[in-house]
Design a protein around this motif. Structure first.
Motif, PDB file in Angstrom:
ATOM      1  N   TYR A  30       0.834  -1.210   0.000  1.00 44.05           N
ATOM      2  CA  TYR A  30       0.000   0.000   0.000  1.00 44.05           C
ATOM      3  C   TYR A  30       0.867   1.258   0.000  1.00 44.05           C
ATOM      4  O   TYR A  30       0.592   2.212  -0.719  1.00 44.05           O
ATOM      5  N   TRP A  31       1.908   1.237   0.816  1.00 40.70           N
ATOM      6  CA  TRP A  31       2.808   2.396   0.873  1.00 40.70           C
ATOM      7  C   TRP A  31       3.495   2.622  -0.475  1.00 40.70           C
ATOM      8  O   TRP A  31       3.571   3.749  -0.965  1.00 40.70           O
ATOM      9  N   ARG A  32       3.985   1.535  -1.044  1.00 39.32           N
ATOM     10  CA  ARG A  32       4.678   1.658  -2.329  1.00 39.32           C
ATOM     11  C   ARG A  32       3.718   2.175  -3.411  1.00 39.32           C
ATOM     12  O   ARG A  32       4.085   3.027  -4.224  1.00 39.32           O
ATOM     13  N   TYR A  33       2.505   1.656  -3.400  1.00 35.57           N
ATOM     14  CA  TYR A  33       1.486   2.067  -4.380  1.00 35.57           C
ATOM     15  C   TYR A  33       1.193   3.558  -4.270  1.00 35.57           C
ATOM     16  O   TYR A  33       1.225   4.296  -5.267  1.00 35.57           O
ATOM     17  N   VAL A  34       0.909   4.042  -3.056  1.00 34.67           N
ATOM     18  CA  VAL A  34       0.552   5.450  -2.840  1.00 34.67           C
ATOM     19  C   VAL A  34       1.719   6.364  -3.185  1.00 34.67           C
ATOM     20  O   VAL A  34       1.564   7.365  -3.896  1.00 34.67           O
ATOM     21  N   LEU A  35       2.910   6.018  -2.707  1.00 36.82           N
ATOM     22  CA  LEU A  35       4.066   6.898  -2.914  1.00 36.82           C
ATOM     23  C   LEU A  35       4.496   6.940  -4.379  1.00 36.82           C
ATOM     24  O   LEU A  35       4.934   7.975  -4.880  1.00 36.82           O
ATOM     25  N   LYS A  36       4.367   5.818  -5.075  1.00 37.99           N
ATOM     26  CA  LYS A  36       4.721   5.793  -6.502  1.00 37.99           C
ATOM     27  C   LYS A  36       3.759   6.657  -7.301  1.00 37.99           C
ATOM     28  O   LYS A  36       4.178   7.402  -8.210  1.00 37.99           O
ATOM     29  N   LYS A  37       2.471   6.576  -6.984  1.00 40.28           N
ATOM     30  CA  LYS A  37       1.487   7.409  -7.671  1.00 40.28           C
ATOM     31  C   LYS A  37       1.783   8.884  -7.443  1.00 40.28           C
ATOM     32  O   LYS A  37       1.726   9.705  -8.369  1.00 40.28           O
ATOM     33  N   LEU A  94      -4.063  19.029  -8.807  1.00 38.97           N
ATOM     34  CA  LEU A  94      -3.120  17.926  -8.570  1.00 38.97           C
ATOM     35  C   LEU A  94      -3.553  17.074  -7.379  1.00 38.97           C
ATOM     36  O   LEU A  94      -3.453  15.840  -7.419  1.00 38.97           O
ATOM     37  N   ALA A  95      -4.019  17.713  -6.324  1.00 43.99           N
ATOM     38  CA  ALA A  95      -4.487  16.969  -5.153  1.00 43.99           C
ATOM     39  C   ALA A  95      -5.669  16.080  -5.535  1.00 43.99           C
ATOM     40  O   ALA A  95      -5.742  14.907  -5.137  1.00 43.99           O
ATOM     41  N   TYR A  96      -6.583  16.631  -6.316  1.00 46.80           N
ATOM     42  CA  TYR A  96      -7.760  15.875  -6.742  1.00 46.80           C
ATOM     43  C   TYR A  96      -7.357  14.703  -7.643  1.00 46.80           C
ATOM     44  O   TYR A  96      -7.851  13.584  -7.499  1.00 46.80           O
ATOM     45  N   LYS A  97      -6.433  14.963  -8.567  1.00 46.78           N
ATOM     46  CA  LYS A  97      -5.976  13.910  -9.478  1.00 46.78           C
ATOM     47  C   LYS A  97      -5.175  12.835  -8.745  1.00 46.78           C
ATOM     48  O   LYS A  97      -5.193  11.662  -9.130  1.00 46.78           O
ATOM     49  N   PHE A  98      -4.457  13.232  -7.714  1.00 47.91           N
ATOM     50  CA  PHE A  98      -3.732  12.260  -6.904  1.00 47.91           C
ATOM     51  C   PHE A  98      -4.708  11.277  -6.267  1.00 47.91           C
ATOM     52  O   PHE A  98      -4.529  10.050  -6.357  1.00 47.91           O
ATOM     53  N   ILE A  99      -5.765  11.783  -5.646  1.00 48.54           N
ATOM     54  CA  ILE A  99      -6.783  10.917  -5.029  1.00 48.54           C
ATOM     55  C   ILE A  99      -7.436  10.043  -6.099  1.00 48.54           C
ATOM     56  O   ILE A  99      -7.631   8.836  -5.905  1.00 48.54           O
ATOM     57  N   GLU A 100      -7.747  10.638  -7.225  1.00 46.81           N
ATOM     58  CA  GLU A 100      -8.380   9.903  -8.327  1.00 46.81           C
ATOM     59  C   GLU A 100      -7.465   8.800  -8.852  1.00 46.81           C
ATOM     60  O   GLU A 100      -7.922   7.685  -9.166  1.00 46.81           O
ATOM     61  N   SER A 101      -6.164   9.074  -8.948  1.00 44.67           N
ATOM     62  CA  SER A 101      -5.214   8.093  -9.491  1.00 44.67           C
ATOM     63  C   SER A 101      -5.097   6.848  -8.619  1.00 44.67           C
ATOM     64  O   SER A 101      -4.687   5.787  -9.078  1.00 44.67           O
ATOM     65  N   LEU A 102      -5.457   6.973  -7.339  1.00 40.93           N
ATOM     66  CA  LEU A 102      -5.394   5.838  -6.422  1.00 40.93           C
ATOM     67  C   LEU A 102      -6.593   4.909  -6.555  1.00 40.93           C
ATOM     68  O   LEU A 102      -6.646   3.852  -5.932  1.00 40.93           O
ATOM     69  N   GLY A 103      -7.576   5.329  -7.367  1.00 42.19           N
ATOM     70  CA  GLY A 103      -8.794   4.531  -7.533  1.00 42.19           C
ATOM     71  C   GLY A 103      -9.901   4.933  -6.577  1.00 42.19           C
ATOM     72  O   GLY A 103     -10.944   4.277  -6.520  1.00 42.19           O
ATOM     73  N   LEU A 104      -9.691   6.012  -5.826  1.00 46.63           N
ATOM     74  CA  LEU A 104     -10.713   6.507  -4.893  1.00 46.63           C
ATOM     75  C   LEU A 104     -11.668   7.425  -5.642  1.00 46.63           C
ATOM     76  O   LEU A 104     -11.230   8.349  -6.335  1.00 46.63           O
ATOM     77  N   LYS A 105     -12.956   7.177  -5.493  1.00 47.69           N
ATOM     78  CA  LYS A 105     -13.961   7.927  -6.260  1.00 47.69           C
ATOM     79  C   LYS A 105     -14.949   8.617  -5.334  1.00 47.69           C
ATOM     80  O   LYS A 105     -15.043   8.311  -4.156  1.00 47.69           O
ATOM     81  N   ASN A 106     -15.700   9.566  -5.921  1.00 48.81           N
ATOM     82  CA  ASN A 106     -16.748  10.301  -5.209  1.00 48.81           C
ATOM     83  C   ASN A 106     -16.190  11.158  -4.080  1.00 48.81           C
ATOM     84  O   ASN A 106     -16.606  11.071  -2.920  1.00 48.81           O
ATOM     85  N   ILE A 108      -4.950   7.742   3.970  1.00 49.75           N
ATOM     86  CA  ILE A 108      -5.234   7.323   2.597  1.00 49.75           C
ATOM     87  C   ILE A 108      -5.250   5.795   2.500  1.00 49.75           C
ATOM     88  O   ILE A 108      -6.143   5.206   1.884  1.00 49.75           O
ATOM     89  N   ILE A 109      -4.266   5.141   3.132  1.00 50.15           N
ATOM     90  CA  ILE A 109      -4.199   3.686   3.086  1.00 50.15           C
ATOM     91  C   ILE A 109      -5.417   3.071   3.775  1.00 50.15           C
ATOM     92  O   ILE A 109      -5.985   2.085   3.294  1.00 50.15           O
ATOM     93  N   LEU A 110      -5.849   3.666   4.869  1.00 49.57           N
ATOM     94  CA  LEU A 110      -7.064   3.214   5.542  1.00 49.57           C
ATOM     95  C   LEU A 110      -8.264   3.298   4.603  1.00 49.57           C
ATOM     96  O   LEU A 110      -9.091   2.383   4.533  1.00 49.57           O
ATOM     97  N   GLU A 111      -8.332   4.377   3.841  1.00 55.09           N
ATOM     98  CA  GLU A 111      -9.427   4.556   2.889  1.00 55.09           C
ATOM     99  C   GLU A 111      -9.356   3.519   1.765  1.00 55.09           C
ATOM    100  O   GLU A 111     -10.379   2.972   1.346  1.00 55.09           O
ATOM    101  N   LEU A 112      -8.159   3.243   1.282  1.00 59.51           N
ATOM    102  CA  LEU A 112      -7.990   2.221   0.239  1.00 59.51           C
ATOM    103  C   LEU A 112      -8.491   0.860   0.720  1.00 59.51           C
ATOM    104  O   LEU A 112      -9.162   0.136  -0.014  1.00 59.51           O
ATOM    105  N   LYS A 113      -8.169   0.531   1.966  1.00 56.51           N
ATOM    106  CA  LYS A 113      -8.598  -0.759   2.519  1.00 56.51           C
ATOM    107  C   LYS A 113     -10.103  -0.799   2.708  1.00 56.51           C
ATOM    108  O   LYS A 113     -10.752  -1.801   2.383  1.00 56.51           O
TER     109      LYS A 113
END
Length: 428
Positions: free
Chosen positions: A24-31, A151-163, A316-321
């Motif tokens: 999860y950390w690697r995924y978020v930080l790479k994005k 950029l902040a909005y696109k960052f959240i969007e790039s993680l697959g988080l919607k709405n 963010i990781i909590l939200e992804l889970k």
């Protein structure tokens, strides 16, 4: 009989980041890294300890962070140092100290660093937490605010988080804010007895903080407060209007939130947060930021407008889970398992294993095990294509047994040719 020693645990509010969470950390930080570096941001690191005075001057003496939440120590030499509770002040200090003012502007920086706040731990909030921070220094234009929000909005969007929506407000500057603060004080003067104990203190020290108190009684009181936007002067109003026009053009969904303020004294004009549509609660903010045109002046520099945002990685990781977002595994599955038996084979296995690493072939082994059955069970569990069996005889003969795991077919191969042979078979 001596007492059993008490088990030592992590300090309250601090957590271990275990191997199963690293993906999860690697995924978020790479994005974050890919997005920000594409837009010209450069990474910066600052010390985990800073002069305590930095946060008194930048964050504000009356803020909760400075009054209640900082981890502060005094060195043997008498210096007062604080584990940084936030990143912006430290980055602005680094900007001044390292002569970044002579660079072409704007200077665009980002960081991923641990922060420390002695706060009450709860879901999504820790006393040590990692923050992704983004700063644009040396540009006062509305376009910069809009780009950072985008950029902040696109960052959240790039993680697959919607709405998610941007909540946005303008809190003016030193020209128009005093008139608003006076009106706000007048509003609360006869209503203060209905507010919580903390807000009674904030009324005297930092009245803006009353607007985002999470106590139900205080939230109810804030509903009828005067709105900042009605007190903006011509320049602040035009700035805010243009930011919103940029967001409209960029198709970023936003909500005008007249009660939105930030908990740090250095903010001016634009402030924003990104929140999920379905959960507007105390710990639901994923990104928060705004403009701070006077911060570098507060730290002894010349007038240098700046803007930025920060996001808590753990939250963010909590939200992804919670949203069951699929995150890729960190490493590809191994293709080869190296089974070794006996001391001579184990000694030679270390260099053999390194040969596969250099060749780019994902390989696993279990050097501490002696049983061929237990090692082959591990190979089966890992679903490798080949097992390489390296025993005492093979070590003496400089050979190795190549076993196809699907069929069980085995073949003896010269040791010097095994890497090339495995690569050839993996391609076929």
């Amino acid at each position: 009989m001596s007492k059993k020693e008490k088990t030592i645990q992590a300090p309250k509010g601090m957590q271990d980041i275990l191997p199963e969470d690293q993906k999860y950390w690697r995924y978020v930080l790479k994005k974050a890294e890919n997005l920000l570096e594409f837009y010209g941001f450069e990474k910066i690191e600052t010390p985990v300890l800073e002069s305590t005075d930095l946060f008194f001057r930048a964050v504000g003496e009356s803020t909760d962070i400075v009054q209640k939440e900082m981890y502060t120590l005094r060195t043997k030499g008498g210096d007062s140092l604080t584990l940084r509770p936030e990143g912006t002040a430290a980055v602005m200090r680094a900007y001044l100290e390292n002569g970044m003012n002579v660079k072409p502007h704007p200077v665009k920086l980002y960081y991923v660093s641990p922060m420390f706040r002695h706060d009450q731990p709860q879901k999504g909030r820790y006393r040590q937490f990692f923050q992704l921070g983004v700063e644009t220094v040396g540009d006062s234009s509305e376009a910069v605010d809009a780009e950072l929000i985008f950029l902040a909005y696109k960052f959240i969007e790039s993680l697959g988080l919607k709405n998610y929506n941007v909540h946005i407000n303008s809190i003016g500057d030193q020209s128009c804010r005093p008139a608003y603060l006076k009106t706000l004080k007048d509003y609360y003067k006869n209503r203060l007895k209905k507010s919580c104990a903390n807000c009674k203190v904030r009324f005297k020290e930092n009245i803006l903080r009353l607007l985002d108190c999470k106590e139900e009684a205080c939230k109810e009181l804030s509903k009828e407060t005067p709105q900042f936007v009605d007190f903006l002067d011509e320049e602040c109003h035009a700035h805010f209007k243009h930011v919103l026009e940029f967001l409209d053009e960029a198709k970023v969904p936003y909500i005008l939130n007249p009660h939105l303020v930030r908990g740090l004294d250095y903010y001016t004009r634009t402030v924003f947060e990104i929140l999920p549509e379905e959960n507007i609660g105390a710990q639901s903010t994923l990104v928060a930021g705004g403009r701070y045109d006077k911060l570098i002046e507060l730290l002894g520099g010349s007038k240098t407008p700046s803007s930025g945002w920060a996001s808590g990685i753990e939250r963010i990781i909590l939200e992804l889970k919670e949203k069951n977002i699929s995150v890729p595994e960190i490493k590809a599955k191994p293709k080869v398992f190296l089974v070794q038996l006996g001391e001579a084979a184990k000694r030679k296995s270390i260099l053999l294993f390194e040969s596969f690493r250099k060749a780019g072939v994902d390989t696993k082994s279990s050097l501490g095990r002696d049983s061929i059955k237990s090692q082959l069970r591990i190979a089966n569990r890992l679903e490798v294509k080949f097992a390489l069996i390296f025993g005492q005889k093979e070590a003496l003969d400089d050979t190795i047994i190549l076993r196809e795991m699907d069929t069980g077919i085995q073949e003896t191969i010269p040791l010097e040719k095994i890497v090339d042979e495995v690569k050839k078979r993996l391609k076929s």
